[in-house]
Enzyme design. Structure first.
Site, PDB file in Angstrom:
ATOM      1  N   SER A  42      44.545  -9.819   4.143  1.00  0.00           N
ATOM      2  CA  SER A  42      45.055 -10.936   4.909  1.00  0.00           C
ATOM      3  C   SER A  42      45.953 -10.377   5.989  1.00  0.00           C
ATOM      4  O   SER A  42      46.854  -9.595   5.693  1.00  0.00           O
ATOM      5  CB  SER A  42      45.855 -11.848   3.961  1.00  0.00           C
ATOM      6  OG  SER A  42      46.743 -12.652   4.702  1.00  0.00           O
ATOM      7  N   ASN A  63      42.961  -9.330  -2.200  1.00  0.00           N
ATOM      8  CA  ASN A  63      42.305 -10.395  -2.958  1.00  0.00           C
ATOM      9  C   ASN A  63      41.069  -9.870  -3.675  1.00  0.00           C
ATOM     10  O   ASN A  63      40.257  -9.167  -3.076  1.00  0.00           O
ATOM     11  CB  ASN A  63      41.914 -11.538  -2.032  1.00  0.00           C
ATOM     12  CG  ASN A  63      43.126 -12.292  -1.538  1.00  0.00           C
ATOM     13  OD1 ASN A  63      44.170 -12.293  -2.195  1.00  0.00           O
ATOM     14  ND2 ASN A  63      43.005 -12.920  -0.383  1.00  0.00           N
ATOM     15  N   ARG A  66       2.473 -35.423 -16.492  1.00  0.00           N
ATOM     16  CA  ARG A  66       3.333 -34.935 -15.409  1.00  0.00           C
ATOM     17  C   ARG A  66       4.438 -35.937 -15.185  1.00  0.00           C
ATOM     18  O   ARG A  66       4.217 -37.140 -15.281  1.00  0.00           O
ATOM     19  CB  ARG A  66       2.541 -34.641 -14.130  1.00  0.00           C
ATOM     20  CG  ARG A  66       1.789 -33.290 -14.301  1.00  0.00           C
ATOM     21  CD  ARG A  66       1.239 -32.694 -13.035  1.00  0.00           C
ATOM     22  NE  ARG A  66       0.118 -33.501 -12.540  1.00  0.00           N
ATOM     23  CZ  ARG A  66       0.129 -34.167 -11.381  1.00  0.00           C
ATOM     24  NH1 ARG A  66       1.170 -34.088 -10.582  1.00  0.00           N
ATOM     25  NH2 ARG A  66      -0.917 -34.893 -11.031  1.00  0.00           N
TER      26      ARG A  66
END
Lengths: 442, 442, 442, 442
Positions: free
Chosen positions: A266, A274, A305
């Site tokens: 950051s 992180n 089906r």
């Protein structure tokens, strides 16, 4: 998302897989003498995704109920331009779901194979950690509280064995699911008459799939099995991500994800790292259970089906494969390069006065005092160390009862986490050996 | 609920299983020479559930965090009354989770074995239906609309093959999960010192479980595997329940559940025969996915023992076993006695003018007109039959183009559903053979 | 489990609630003049759970399809002994599901009311924490990494506001669900003829429930709404549990659950304080989503009364209420007594050299150097502090560029976390005011 | 998919929403005097999705951990080319999650508003059906068995009321969620100093959102509330789809979806009318619960910003909105044009001898024979009708006991389903009135 797992299920990959099945069907019909061999080339030439208007297909699919109906329509028209006879042989004997299910199987084969290779890489990384740190003491933590010490290698071995089993489970589930879907409108193949079993076999050969005992339009357990294996894999990888994220906490800092420029950093908080990959695996572990549940909820399908259940699978199984692939890739990129700090592990073992290591002291005292008395003494001195905020080792050295039994050196040795590994060595060894064996068998 | 599946997980069964593990642990410690053999009888004598105050245990468990803590406390006090030395040997080397996990495995073994036997009964019932009705025409139904005919035997074979696979899958998952949990506080068995591997092996022998490569306190993939296999089984059984409930509709009435006094009947509506067993299986198929999802969500467990994830399993896996057992029992009681009405199946094939059988007509016309022209003709005559609300057979007989190709008799034959079974015979055969093989292997 | 939430849904509570509805129905029929008032006392006298054989009821329920059928049967026989006429008035006009659904609503009212009071206690505890620690610095943590500082009061306010909203949401969902179910076999009340609306109104009055616009046998959205509100509450409480468990980690130790004898402690590891209550809330947050999903999956119910979906609710909604109650109780017992360690919070802010507080330094430098240059300088000095393993404050004091701008005192002030609370004060204030307002309105 | 719901969450819509928030932030900063007004135009000019390389953004997002980091990076570089000062004002005070969460809220507002309008259309269609067919007899069906008659209008009213409530619930949940996310790194807005509350207010004004009491980075209950409301809506719509698919069965044929060229038809089976829209709604009802569960599972988020839980929401909530929109659109297109066949409903009431109408006969006999005796007689004659395969009316006419009480005409009248509507008229009326009221308040 542009990641590898997603590519196998991109819109164009999906359409091409459907077209591949249509081509293989024509080939199989020709192999079986149901249609002339001359019908194959024009169909093959037209069955290329880049020739189709995908937006229009999506639009039409919403009206038709599934995408194969307009796809076959477009394909037939394209073929008809070149060869009117061949156009009459497109999709012969098949129902839409035959094509969709078989194409899904082909895509699963590709995508899950890739995923298995990522799991291999992750497992290799975990195996290396298990081996390298088999004797490296770390606080064992239960209920997020320090308990008795263990080793970092044991932690990695626990990661490894789940990947090992997950890999085997997923490979088995995929293997079971690699079957052809081919039944026509209601699973009888009646429109092909006597040729049905021959075409069925030829089509399976063309696609390198097994023949199903009976069409499985509404028995979806094999797909559910793949979904479950994917879900379990996401869970096991999520456990690894959870551990790494916890170890990487600023206050603990015993391990962190490999550093790369711009990766989890950051600009406004330059100290942060992180745990990006861990978050990917944790997020996948949160998302996968709901998708697995959807696959299971969709299973009670009606008659020959279904109305609703089958349709619910369309987005779900691909999403699950993509998710699991992303998680496996994240751990495959992380585990081989995990940054481990054994010194910090040792420092943290001194947290709260090192009382997490009291078990060794109790063992040493038991031979002198018996188990009960030893426990009483250890509890007393531990409580004192905590309330006085000093190291257990110092508190023990000052305790007259303990000092009647043990020398200062013996106390230190009893509290040395290096002596607390217990049976970890053999555990790690067993896990590694099983992985090596599996690895060899491929 | 007092049903069989629930019994294995009743409160007293759960406690007894925990006590059984404690007894086996003492035996294993004695086998290994860690404690004297004389400690075994007093512990064994005290480890009977009827001696414990279960309400008090529950109450204490809420404070302690799990039930083994107060259980061991009570057990130790009881043993101490008879033998103070033996009291010091209760629970030696184990952590609570060792006992809880191993007891769970013992309960799973009992309960899932029972469940497998129910699946056998259900499969036998389905196999019998498949065999008996292999040639019995029934409307194939897709999207809940009549499509081309199939046979009732084919429908039952589709049921059978899912049970067959489900049975095998569940047995394999159980087998993989039959491992001892034994690691002590953080999975190192350090408190047992050198004796650890010997005690581990002895305990596994006593309980007839495998030794795990490494303690699995926070790697729950094997339990998740059992949960998934149970969930898939619920899904497959739910599909059978769905089909039966649909076939039993008043307006369709092709099959219904066996009749018994007071079973699914209503005194105020005496004509009703509620499909009770189908509802049980359908309900299980609705409930199971959420429980499976919980087991998967619980997997990302922290470090050596978890805070939250493990605890979330306690109610969940037993609930899932009970649910699946109930569903298997319901189908095991229903399938062998299913009331089948072939005449009604034939009547329903005439619904909407019998147009569901148009495929046979098209096949017959194709040899005369080619596929395209045949399709045009059939579509025209079918639409006419629907709009005129008459039988397709009659409309076809009045159509000049068709009559140029086919005689009245040929039309009737083309529309006879008995000729529409396609490859169903070989499909059913393959399914039956696989079941026979699995059945023999047990 | 003997906990409060579970009591409302014990087997005997469930049966009594069903009987209460039967009594109220007779009363309403008498109120409306449909049956004589003399029929009420004998029915009321017989409608006591202790008179019934619950095991037999469970057994019979499995054959009948639901429990009300044998219950009404037994009840009628009991009444008949005393009063043959009254026996003819038992259950008049109602269908089983009317009784089961209405009884469920009555139980929900009791159990959710209790739960709301637990949430009040939890909220009061959180409000007190928010107020008391509004200015207490703590490391803000994102991705489990220390980021900029915040205050512990802000963290508690975030807990509080979710409980506040959760409480309101749950009360509203309950309120919406407090409606009578009364429709007879297919929701027409036709067997009551003209009296239907009068009996409906009288029954609602007797039970203090609202009249539904139309019977809701297969429209379960209100129950799903309650389930969702319970699930969200579990999620919000789980977040609190997660935070507490993380704060209580041995290495962080900023807060822990209240200590009590035998609560979360381990005799072999006396230093541990397992976050028992947090584990309860975390486990509930893991389990609830699957149960909510089941309630939602059950919603697509057939026609007038369902086969499978309704039955799937029976175990699920009660389990969810019990779970949420347990979680709310855990937090209600914990938050008012949470042990908070502000000094430790301050110590932890120095972890990794206190670099988490760099933002304050940047703000101070920005006025001198501009934002870009300030950022470059702060990144450089932060990186240096980390690599040199020293405090940011010391590294900053040695940096010539910084020292040209700031004095030692100014650096210290810039890095003081007490100055980093930002707008937290007003945030906490807004949260507290909203809670006070809600609290007053009750 | 190109459907309307999906458009709001297409990749480019997502990126543009993020950019819109960045622009609004700059405007708010300028409004508050934190940055010069001159910084707004260059940022606004650069914040257009068509200027960005979306594939590159996705690629970079995988390394950075979220998409806003590379987006802000690219945006800043673009702005810097035109205005270096303005470049320094991009993203000021915000954290990535502020932008992502707020953009999500903006997208939800758009997409859910659209969805509410679809629900209005669906509700109008259901209201019209309820009104038109309020007296049209249809077999009530419970457990998929014919029970007593009801009316088709009642069925439609049950559909309507769930949509009505679902609409209100969803609007309320959206309303609650329309709050700004703005907290900076850890929710303190500390980097904005004193200006924080002013910027917060200005930003909310710019985006027409409410100010949150406190940043909600890890308290996700409002998003979970929206997810739940969407999930419940899918469930209610799925119930409608289920009913329509069941009514449209070939053998029942009481209603079917509107016919359009190529819609749900099959070229090889021209008689089929697949309930395409119902399948869409049923599939959504199968898929939604798992996605809702994911949103709930993601709630226990760590500290100030989460690792895993938040990331799990990214795909999930949009997928849920798209799913619910698709389902609402399907029903909005179907209900106003549903093809209803009252004659067929009457015919089906004669199925199984019309015994579903026996209740009327019992009512008529009760006045003559008393309830008990009447029941005995009706049960006998009903059983006889079923076993003799004749109409109940004929069997009753031949029964001497019945004929002593009732004339042939009275029997016919008693069995006329037109007389069995019970209180349905007032039920339907109540539902319609509530919808009208809600509709007006809009």
């Amino acid at each position: 998302m542009a990641d590898v797992g997603a590519l196998a299920f991109s819109r164009s990959s999906r359409i091409q897989a459907l077209l591949d099945v249509e081509v293989a069907l024509t080939e199989a019909l020709a192999d079986s003498g149901v249609v002339p061999v001359s019908s194959v080339p024009p169909i093959r030439a037209a069955a290329r995704v880049e020739l189709f208007d995908l937006d229009q297909l999506d639009e039409d699919a919403r009206h038709a109920g599934n995408i194969v109906i307009p796809l076959v329509h477009q394909l037939t028209r394209r073929v008809a331009v070149a060869d009117a006879v061949a156009a009459g042989h497109v999709h012969l004997g098949a129902t839409s779901q035959d094509v969709m299910d078989t194409a899904l199987i082909l895509q699963l084969r590709t995508a899950v194979d890739r995923l298995l290779r990522s799991l291999d890489r992750a497992a290799d990384g975990a195996a290396d950690l298990a081996q390298r740190y088999v004797d490296t003491p770390i606080a064992g933590r239960t209920w997020l509280q320090q308990a008795t010490p263990t080793t970092f290698g044991a932690k990695a071995a626990v990661w490894l064995e789940a990947i090992t089993r997950g890999r085997r489970r997923l490979a088995a589930a995929l293997d079971e699911a690699l079957v052809l879907q081919f039944g026509g409108a209601t699973g009888t193949l009646s429109s092909l008459g006597e040729a049905a079993p021959i075409v069925e076999r030829a089509l399976a050969n063309r696609l390198a799939l097994s023949v199903a005992d009976i069409p499985w339009h509404t028995q979806r357990d094999r797909l559910a099995g793949v979904a479950c294996a994917l879900g379990i894999t996401c869970g096991s990888l999520g456990k690894i991500g959870r551990d790494i994220a916890l170890l990487a906490q600023t206050e603990i800092a015993e391990a962190h994800e490999p550093v790369a420029a711009g990766r989890g950093t950051s600009s406004s908080m330059p100290h942060k790292r992180n745990p990006i990959a861990s978050a990917v695996s944790l997020a996948a572990a949160v998302q996968a259970p709901g998708l697995v549940a959807t696959m299971l909820s969709a299973m009670a399908q009606e008659h020959e089906r279904a109305v609703g259940g089958w349709q619910a699978e369309w987005d779900t199984l691909p999403a699950l494969v993509v998710l699991a692939s992303r998680s496996a890739d994240a751990m495959a990129d992380t585990l081989p390069h995990l940054v481990v700090d054994p010194a910090r592990m040792m420092v943290n073992l001194d947290a709260a006065g090192g009382v997490a290591r009291a078990e060794g002291l109790m063992a040493a005292l038991t031979t002198h005092l018996g188990r009960r008395e030893a426990q009483v003494v250890v509890e007393r001195v531990t409580a004192q160390a905590i309330s006085d905020k000093r190291q257990l080792q110092d508190a023990a050295a000052d305790d007259p009862v303990i000092r009647q039994c043990l020398t200062i050196e013996q106390i230190a040795q009893a509290l040395d986490p290096a002596n607390s590994a217990g049976a970890v060595g053999s555990f790690v060894d067993r896990v590694l050996r099983r992985w090596m064996r599996d690895r060899k068998q491929g």
